[in-house]
Design an enzyme around this catalytic site. Structure first.
Site, mmCIF file in Angstrom:
data_model
loop_
_atom_site.group_PDB
_atom_site.id
_atom_site.type_symbol
_atom_site.label_atom_id
_atom_site.label_comp_id
_atom_site.label_asym_id
_atom_site.label_seq_id
_atom_site.Cartn_x
_atom_site.Cartn_y
_atom_site.Cartn_z
ATOM 1 N N ARG A 65 23.827 39.896 53.123
ATOM 2 C CA ARG A 65 23.254 39.308 54.338
ATOM 3 C C ARG A 65 24.071 38.122 54.853
ATOM 4 N NH1 ARG A 65 17.269 40.486 54.249
ATOM 5 N NH2 ARG A 65 17.001 38.682 55.597
ATOM 6 N N TYR B 210 25.480 37.501 58.523
ATOM 7 C CA TYR B 210 24.535 36.985 59.519
ATOM 8 C C TYR B 210 24.134 35.549 59.206
ATOM 9 C CZ TYR B 210 20.435 36.865 62.597
ATOM 10 O OH TYR B 210 19.511 36.530 63.580
ATOM 11 N N ASP B 211 23.697 35.329 57.971
ATOM 12 C CA ASP B 211 23.213 33.993 57.590
ATOM 13 C C ASP B 211 24.287 32.925 57.780
ATOM 14 O OD1 ASP B 211 21.266 35.718 56.743
ATOM 15 O OD2 ASP B 211 21.215 35.039 54.665
ATOM 16 N N ASN C 210 10.648 35.287 62.535
ATOM 17 C CA ASN C 210 10.338 36.692 62.833
ATOM 18 C C ASN C 210 9.589 36.847 64.148
ATOM 19 O OD1 ASN C 210 10.897 36.588 59.905
ATOM 20 N ND2 ASN C 210 10.338 38.751 59.962
ATOM 21 N N SER D 146 8.521 46.977 63.268
ATOM 22 C CA SER D 146 8.884 48.257 63.878
ATOM 23 C C SER D 146 8.833 49.381 62.841
ATOM 24 C CB SER D 146 10.261 48.173 64.529
ATOM 25 O OG SER D 146 11.218 47.632 63.650
ATOM 26 N N THR E 269 5.856 37.040 51.877
ATOM 27 C CA THR E 269 5.215 36.686 53.141
ATOM 28 C C THR E 269 6.231 36.488 54.270
ATOM 29 O OG1 THR E 269 5.264 34.301 52.712
ATOM 30 C CG2 THR E 269 3.326 35.529 51.935
ATOM 31 N N ARG E 270 5.738 36.710 55.485
ATOM 32 C CA ARG E 270 6.477 36.388 56.704
ATOM 33 C C ARG E 270 5.468 35.849 57.716
ATOM 34 N NH1 ARG E 270 9.777 37.446 53.553
ATOM 35 N NH2 ARG E 270 11.697 38.662 53.726
ATOM 36 N N ARG F 185 11.534 35.584 49.577
ATOM 37 C CA ARG F 185 10.174 35.811 49.089
ATOM 38 C C ARG F 185 9.124 35.306 50.082
ATOM 39 N NH1 ARG F 185 12.866 33.440 44.998
ATOM 40 N NH2 ARG F 185 11.776 31.483 45.382
ATOM 41 N N ARG G 299 8.553 33.055 54.043
ATOM 42 C CA ARG G 299 9.180 32.501 55.256
ATOM 43 C C ARG G 299 8.065 32.068 56.202
ATOM 44 N NH1 ARG G 299 14.047 33.941 56.979
ATOM 45 N NH2 ARG G 299 14.751 33.420 54.913
#
Length: 311
Positions: free
Chosen positions: A140, A143-144, A172, A187, A208-209, A273, A275
């Site tokens: 990742r 991008y990060d 998100n 999606s 979680t998000r 884990r 966010r």
């Protein structure tokens, strides 16, 4: 004003173009269509104050504008990992080119950064002062680290050249015009539910998000751009309500209907884990906070995907 939106044919960019045209601005939308589509802009193509240009921001652009929204970059793991070198180039070279343009024409410029700059955070919820915990060599990282480098460039242009910058860390976001195959959790769940396929949860479902509806996100973006000149950010824009993946899957199943079952699969590498944004700064400086409840936003998004899949 004359406004440039890079990545304007994408999910967020197209909604931003809608808002800017509704506010009476002249809008130049540039996109190379790596993930964006002209279909997202179908309601604007006949608008005389709207102009669409095929352009890759890794190359310089010479135009006259008053505001620049730099949104160009694939944002879902499936898309940005497909060509990781180009993803990093888009973030870094794109930032250099757009900052150079802003410097030449005296424009104010906003960078669409990301909550991914916090990596797999050890501070929860995430505050803007937190430097993050990012793997610089993982799958990742294109991008990060690309987005982190872009923030560095923005603040160096601000310190060295006095450029008017705004840096927004997007958490998100979901809503109509998301790509059906972008691999993002909202999606994914909706498309799987509408097709009657198993809902795939990676990990145990307790990670979680927080999910912000696109209209709320675009409102925060516009407010940041027009905030006081000496407020640079970075500022978190997202919904502070936290949901587990299992809770999200159950909500989608209830709202979309159907007979899909939930399946659990191994967690991908470097997947955070938890966010959740701390939006104290956005509330204080921008008088902004999200208004759309998750279930209301999910209904709108499900309706969009139901229409999209029927085409």
């Amino acid at each position: 004003m004359r406004v440039l939106v890079t990545g304007g044919a994408g999910f967020l960019g197209s909604h931003l173009c809608d808002r800017l045209i509704a506010e009476g601005h002249d809008v130049l939308c540039v996109d190379n269509y790596y993930t964006g589509t002209k279909e997202n802009l179908s309601g604007l193509l006949a608008e005389p104050r709207f102009e669409l240009m095929r352009h890759d921001v890794t190359f310089p652009l010479y135009v006259e504008v008053d505001r620049i929204y730099n949104l160009a970059c694939p944002a879902s793991p499936i898309h940005y990992q497909r060509d990781p070198v180009q993803t990093t180039k888009t973030s870094v070279h794109g930032a250099i080119n757009m900052l150079g343009l802003a410097k030449r024409v005296g424009a104010r410029i906003l960078q669409a950064s990301t909550s991914e700059v916090y990596g797999d955070p050890e501070v929860h919820p995430q505050v803007e002062e937190y430097w993050g915990k990012v793997n610089p060599i993982g799958i990742r990282s294109c991008y990060d680290e690309g987005k982190r480098a872009a923030e560095t460039l923005f603040f160096d242009y601000w310190r060295q050249h006095g450029l008017e910058i705004k840096v927004m860390r997007i958490f998100n976001t979901y809503g109509p015009r998301m790509h059906p195959d972008d691999g993002r959790v909202v999606s994914n769940f909706i498309v799987q539910a509408l097709r009657g396929e198993p809902i795939t949860i990676y990990g145990d479902g307790h990670q979680t998000r927080s999910f912000c509806y696109v209209d709320d996100l675009i409102d925060g973006m516009a407010r940041l751009m027009e905030s006081r000149a000496d407020f640079t950010g970075p500022v978190n824009i997202g919904n502070p309500t936290e949901n587990t993946m299992l809770e999200l899957a159950e909500s989608v199943l209830r709202l979309a209907g159907g007979t899909s079952k939930i399946e659990f699969r191994p967690l991908p590498s470097d997947d955070p884990r938890q966010r959740r944004p701390d939006i104290t700064l956005a509330k204080g400086e921008l008088a902004w906070e999200p208004k759309v409840a998750l279930e209301d936003g999910l209904r709108e998004t499900i309706d969009y995907f139901r229409w999209k899949l029927a085409q």
